[in-house]
Scaffold this motif. Structure first.
Motif, PDB file in Angstrom:
ATOM      1  N   ARG A 644       0.823  -1.209   0.000  1.00 49.19           N
ATOM      2  CA  ARG A 644       0.000   0.000   0.000  1.00 49.19           C
ATOM      3  C   ARG A 644       0.860   1.263   0.000  1.00 49.19           C
ATOM      4  N   LEU A 645       0.250   2.337  -0.498  1.00 47.13           N
ATOM      5  CA  LEU A 645       0.879   3.656  -0.480  1.00 47.13           C
ATOM      6  C   LEU A 645       0.156   4.536   0.519  1.00 47.13           C
ATOM      7  N   PHE A 646       0.920   5.354   1.239  1.00 51.49           N
ATOM      8  CA  PHE A 646       0.361   6.221   2.259  1.00 51.49           C
ATOM      9  C   PHE A 646       0.710   7.682   1.952  1.00 51.49           C
ATOM     10  N   PRO A 647      -0.244   8.582   2.194  1.00 52.03           N
ATOM     11  CA  PRO A 647       0.011  10.005   1.890  1.00 52.03           C
ATOM     12  C   PRO A 647       0.921  10.653   2.914  1.00 52.03           C
ATOM     13  N   GLY A 648       1.597  11.684   2.482  1.00 51.74           N
ATOM     14  CA  GLY A 648       2.449  12.471   3.366  1.00 51.74           C
ATOM     15  C   GLY A 648       2.739  13.821   2.737  1.00 51.74           C
ATOM     16  N   ASN A 649       3.676  14.535   3.333  1.00 52.06           N
ATOM     17  CA  ASN A 649       4.052  15.853   2.816  1.00 52.06           C
ATOM     18  C   ASN A 649       5.568  15.985   2.802  1.00 52.06           C
ATOM     19  N   THR A 650       6.059  16.724   1.826  1.00 54.75           N
ATOM     20  CA  THR A 650       7.485  17.012   1.775  1.00 54.75           C
ATOM     21  C   THR A 650       7.692  18.389   1.177  1.00 54.75           C
ATOM     22  N   ILE A 651       8.861  18.965   1.427  1.00 51.40           N
ATOM     23  CA  ILE A 651       9.163  20.325   0.960  1.00 51.40           C
ATOM     24  C   ILE A 651      10.236  20.261  -0.127  1.00 51.40           C
ATOM     25  N   PHE A 652       9.911  20.854  -1.262  1.00 54.09           N
ATOM     26  CA  PHE A 652      10.882  21.089  -2.324  1.00 54.09           C
ATOM     27  C   PHE A 652      11.003  22.599  -2.516  1.00 54.09           C
ATOM     28  N   GLY A 653      12.199  23.089  -2.259  1.00 54.65           N
ATOM     29  CA  GLY A 653      12.362  24.535  -2.320  1.00 54.65           C
ATOM     30  C   GLY A 653      11.548  25.182  -1.223  1.00 54.65           C
ATOM     31  N   ASN A 654      10.667  26.086  -1.628  1.00 54.65           N
ATOM     32  CA  ASN A 654       9.811  26.753  -0.648  1.00 54.65           C
ATOM     33  C   ASN A 654       8.372  26.260  -0.703  1.00 54.65           C
ATOM     34  N   GLU A 655       8.144  25.161  -1.424  1.00 55.13           N
ATOM     35  CA  GLU A 655       6.791  24.663  -1.613  1.00 55.13           C
ATOM     36  C   GLU A 655       6.569  23.356  -0.846  1.00 55.13           C
ATOM     37  N   LEU A 656       5.337  23.188  -0.355  1.00 57.23           N
ATOM     38  CA  LEU A 656       4.932  21.968   0.327  1.00 57.23           C
ATOM     39  C   LEU A 656       4.158  21.100  -0.654  1.00 57.23           C
ATOM     40  N   TYR A 657       4.596  19.849  -0.820  1.00 52.40           N
ATOM     41  CA  TYR A 657       3.965  18.955  -1.782  1.00 52.40           C
ATOM     42  C   TYR A 657       3.390  17.732  -1.061  1.00 52.40           C
ATOM     43  N   THR A 658       2.273  17.258  -1.599  1.00 51.28           N
ATOM     44  CA  THR A 658       1.686  16.015  -1.104  1.00 51.28           C
ATOM     45  C   THR A 658       2.355  14.832  -1.782  1.00 51.28           C
ATOM     46  N   THR A 659       2.634  13.797  -1.011  1.00 54.53           N
ATOM     47  CA  THR A 659       3.349  12.635  -1.541  1.00 54.53           C
ATOM     48  C   THR A 659       2.572  11.352  -1.266  1.00 54.53           C
TER      49      THR A 659
END
Length: 996
Positions: A644-659
């Motif tokens: 299974r895949l689980f959602p999360g968050n990460t930062i690239f540069g100054n932006e917050l992305y959903t993963t």
């Protein structure tokens, strides 16, 4: 697709109803008669049915009956609990009078088994029954409490005494580590999910417990932990009946802990200061002036009512029977702020379309509401019970201005996490509301009397909502709210064909085949918020929170498809054979291992039916039984084998992305946990069955145990689930039923005792498994362990070895390395009892009934986590048991129970906190008076009973805390732990039962 097909078949059969009806014989004969007992008394309530049909009635108050039979070859069957069944061929008779013979032990009693029924005398497996009188013997918030001490091999573990509190049931021990160990509950034929808390005791007709594999294998992958069949009351043809019952009880704390009063508490604080080289906190005058102080136990504990009311209507005619009932249970808790309410409606209906076709329906609707401020566990800062034990008796709950006392501000030595219990009572709520629907219906068709086709379907639906709110007046709270909801739905389709035929008067064959489909769907939604300007919203407006939480939701679905078959054969009522098979396919398991196969076989020899024993005056029944079989356990969550895949968050540069990223748990290639069981039993009846003995010896081996296994970090995963272990349970069950006296004064006694030995045979690479960590501030460590060659959940810790020269605890250096390390831990206790038992006595004389019921366990240990801070956390300003003050180490008392009163003590998980949990409890005593309404000429009333009873009035135990029936963690791998547990109350009850 399959459900649509079944529905289509259903309607097709209904449309063909005229064709079925056309084959019904027009010949009808009216039979009348009277049924009496051996002493020529009329016998009301005897069931009279035409064998192999649904035509039936019951005798009236005078023992008389009328019934229409379809022909001269019809056989009338007369039966009732407590009497031997009689069968009479009608022939040319129109008046048939019958004398019923008492069956003191109930060998003719018909028991419910998986997908069928059988007479007790014909059983090949190990099955026990709890009848409706025992189920409804005293008020309980959960019908499972009525099983305690009633059935050999069945252990009831009441995790705590909170209203609506959870209960664990263990049938012949603990089998699984990863999966659940509660049995499968089947209510009116529907395999129910979870605990049957939706049922009212007064609605129960009987409870059967299937224990050996011969009895449980027909339920395949869900039968490893035993099966509990619960049958609710149904109507009978004949006179309509109304049953009303109401009782009122007062609950109270069984005993208070003997804590220090105000003066003693002050003395202890001075003693601690003196031993640690500090000046005393209190002068002698202050010490004396505190006197008895304030009793915080009296603040949180209260006498509380429990009320039950039920009303049931049953009746019908030869075509239609019904049972309609409603009930309410209201229980306030002995801890303030806790209560439980259950409202239920039941409607059961049977309708005979014609001699070949009938419809059956069962419906139960339940509303549950639980309010609970505290159910035990937690730290003293999160538990009302822990706070009440710890609070200083020299403090008061209110300041002079009426505000709550902030206990840590009272004195400098009081720990900052001690919270005034009034915060829990008045400033927080925890409310759980649930709506439970259980509904099923069946179409039954008999093309010939010997063949029964049954098509059934049903639904179980449960909606839960939990609201938690902590006001801004709670200590250091800005206002905290949370709401969570969950929905569970299960759809069931079961389809069976049963053939029952007697050949040449000596050979009886009963064959069953079928297939079932059941799915399970769960959804949930949760949200929260912190910081509110006003408490008026409660949980009604989470958007008003200063800091709204991130909502969460979830969805899970699984499916189970099964094929089943069973064959029962009886030769001359002497040799009994049973064979069954079930194949279960589950969506939870890996490809190639989705199907599990569960066979069983049993044989029984009724030796007493042989010619060389039939004339024996003392031996009335002797049956030898043997069985073998395999059952399974669905011990994993629906998606445990998927990547299974689980959602999360990460930062690239100054932006917050959903993963989306893989889980840290590697999906295992899993197969079923399988339990193989053998059983040897003997049933012995003596003196016309006035004394009946049952004994069973069993061995259960559960293999392919599912458990979490640690993976090397280089794999990119932390853990996985694998089939890695084996557990064995073996034991002996003994039961006795005795009709001691059977004259004007009647006295029946029954009892049972169970010896079970549990052993972990194998674990992954032989590595031991520690239980979850417990944290009580001064100690953070594991308590339980699983190790090969040992029972599940034994206690693991250090062994104390007296005191050193300073009065501090000394621990044994078991490995001899000169240091106290993890290698010095050992087994310090066992939560599994050596045996558990029950003893029930029923006496009656004229209009009086007296029931006395004892229940107990022996040889089990309790790890008292509550005692760690409450007896050892010196210097935190906690109140403690009185004996701590009077039996602590001094140079003059080197063998004291407690070490020197000093902050310098080292406390570990050790044998100090292990106590004997054995107990003998007077579970119930009841005196009832049956008014002689028959002598008053009141035709509208059949029965009137007034009774008084007491539950848990006497408990004999060495355990020092509130109650020995405790299991705070509610888990088998962490069994026998007491951590600020909600005590089980004693109850005094008065009630009335009326029958119209």
């Amino acid at each position: 697709m399959r459900i649509n097909l079944l529905v289509s078949m259903w309607f097709l059969l209904l449309m063909l109803n005229p064709l079925f009806s056309s084959g019904v014989s027009a010949f009808q004969t009216e039979i009348t008669g009277k049924v009496t007992t051996a002493n020529e008394q009329s016998a009301p309530g005897i069931t009279v049915v035409v064998k192999n049909t649904n035509i039936g009635t019951v005798t009236d108050i005078d023992g008389e009956y009328t019934i229409d039979v379809p022909g001269e070859n019809s056989v009338l069957r007369f039966s009732s609990v407590g009497y031997k069944t009689k069968e009479i061929v009608v022939g040319s008779q129109t008046i048939i009078n019958v004398i019923m013979e008492e069956d003191l032990i109930g060998l003719e009693e018909v028991l419910v088994t998986g997908y069928g029924t059988t007479k007790r005398s014909d059983l090949t497996g190990s099955v026990s029954r709890v009848n409706q009188e025992e189920v409804n013997a005293f008020p309980t918030s959960n019908v499972l409490q009525a099983l305690s001490g009633r059935s050999a091999g069945v252990q009831i573990i009441q995790n705590n005494g909170a209203p609506g509190g959870t209960i664990n049931v263990r049938v012949r021990g603990t089998n699984s580590i990863q999966g659940g160990n509660n049995p499968l509950y089947v209510i009116d034929g529907f395999p129910f999910s979870g605990n049957p808390s939706n049922l009212n005791n007064a609605d129960i007709a009987s409870i059967e417990v299937l224990k050996d594999a011969s009895a449980t294998a027909i339920y395949g992958s869900r039968g490893a932990n035993g099966v509990v069949l619960i049958t609710t009351k149904r109507g009978s043809p004949g006179q309509s009946r109304v049953e009303f019952e109401s009782n009122y009880g007062v609950q109270s704390l069984r005993k208070k802990l003997d804590l220090m009063n105000g003066s003693e508490y002050a003395q202890l604080q001075n003693l601690q200061a003196e031993n640690d080289g500090q000046n005393p906190y209190f002068t002698p005058g202050q010490v004396q002036g505190f006197g008895t102080g304030f009793d915080w136990q009296d603040l949180i504990f209260q006498s509380a009512p429990i009320r039950t009311t039920s009303l049931n209507f049953t009746g019908g005619n030869d075509k239609t029977t019904y049972a309609i009932g409603g009930s309410h249970l209201g229980q306030e808790g002995i801890v303030q702020g806790s209560d439980y309410n259950r409202y239920s409606l039941k409607f059961n209906l049977n309708h005979t379309v014609n001699s070949k076709m009938r419809l059956e329906m069962s419906n139960i609707l339940t509303r549950l509401k639980t309010d609970r401020r505290d159910s035990g566990g937690g730290t003293r800062g999160s538990s009302m019970i822990g706070a009440a034990i710890s609070a200083a008796p020299i403090s008061r709950p209110y300041n002079e201005d009426g505000s709550y006392t902030v206990l840590p501000n009272e004195y400098p030595f009081i720990a900052p996490d001690i919270i005034n219990p009034l915060n829990f009572i008045n400033e927080q709520t925890n409310t759980i509301k649930a709506n439970v629907i259980l509904s099923n219906a069946a179409f039954v068709y008999n093309p010939i009397p010997e063949l029964t086709i049954r098509i059934s379907g049903g639904i179980e639906n449960r909606d839960d909502r939990t609201d938690n709110y902590q006001t801004r007046n709670f200590f250091n709270s800005p206002g905290i709210a949370s709401v969570s909801t969950s929905q569970f739905t299960s759809l069931l389709s079961e389809n069976t064909i049963n053939y029952n035929k007697t050949f040449a008067e000596r050979h009886q064959l009963d064959a069953l085949i079928g297939f079932t489909y059941q799915d399970f769907t769960t959804t949930f939604l949760a949200a929260n918020g912190v910081g509110f300007l006003s408490d008026s919203f409660g949980t009604g407006n989470l958007g008003a929170a200063e800091t709204p939480g991130i909502p969460s939701s979830g969805y899970a679905k699984s499916v189970l498809l099964s094929y089943l078959g069973r064959l029962n054969y009886s030769f001359d009522n002497k040799l009994l054979l049973t064979a069954s098979f079930r194949a279960d396919g589950s969506s939870r398991y890996s490809e190639g291992d989705k199907w599990g196969f569960f066979p069983s076989g049993a044989i029984a020899w009724r030796v007493s039916e042989e010619g060389f024993l039939q004339d024996n005056e003392n031996l009335s029944d002797l049956k030898l039984r043997a069985s073998w079989g395999k059952t399974g356990n669905q011990a994993i969550s629906p998606y445990a084998t998927l990547n299974r895949l689980f959602p999360g968050n990460t930062i690239f540069g100054n932006e917050l992305y959903t993963t989306l990223s893989p889980s840290t748990v590697f999906p295992g290639n899993l197969k079923w946990e399988t339990t193989e069981q053998i059983n040897f039993g003997v049933d012995l009846g003596l003196f016309n069955n006035r004394l009946f003995l049952t004994a069973d010896y069993y061995i259960k081996n559960t293999t392919d145990l599912l458990n979490t296994v640690t993976l090397p970090s280089s794999s990119g995963f932390t853990t996985t689930i694998q089939n890695v272990g084996e557990v064995q349970n073996k034991g002996l069950e003994l039961g006795v039923d005795a009709a001691v006296l059977n004259g004007a004064f009647k006295w029946n006694v029954n009892g049972n005792i169970t010896f079970n030995r549990n052993e972990v045979i194998a674990l992954n690479n032989g590595e031991s498994i520690l239980g979850s960590n417990i944290n009580v501030l001064i100690v953070s460590d594991n308590v339980n362990i699983l190790q090969e060659g040992r029972p599940i959940g034994q206690f693991w810790g250090f062994v104390e070895d007296g005191y050193n020269e300073q009065g501090q605890i000394r621990f044994m250096d078991l490995d001899g390395d000169g240091e106290i390390t993890e290698n010095d831990k050992t087994f310090i206790g066992d939560p599994n009892p050596d045996f558990f038992y029950g003893l029930n006595s029923n006496m009656s004389f004229r209009n009086f009934d007296l029931n006395i019921f004892f229940q107990g366990a022996y040889g089990n240990d309790i790890f008292n986590i509550s005692a760690i801070p409450s007896t050892m956390d010196y210097g935190q300003g906690l109140n403690m048991p009185r004996e701590v003050l009077y039996d602590n180490w001094t140079p003059q008392n080197p063998n004291a129970k407690y070490p020197v009163i000093s902050r310098s003590n080292t406390v570990r998980i050790s044998d100090r906190f292990v106590e004997d949990g054995s107990y003998l409890r007077l579970r119930n005593i009841q005196l009832g008076y049956n008014f002689p309404v028959q002598n008053w000429g009141w035709e509208f009333i059949r029965q009137a009973q007034l009774y008084v009873s007491g539950q848990n009035l006497l408990t004999f135990t060495k355990y020092s805390w509130w109650d020995p029936e405790v299991n705070s963690r509610g888990a088998d791998t962490q069994a026998g732990i007491d951590h600020y547990s909600y005590p089980i109350p004693k109850v005094l009850t008065v009630g009335v039962k009326l029958g119209f």
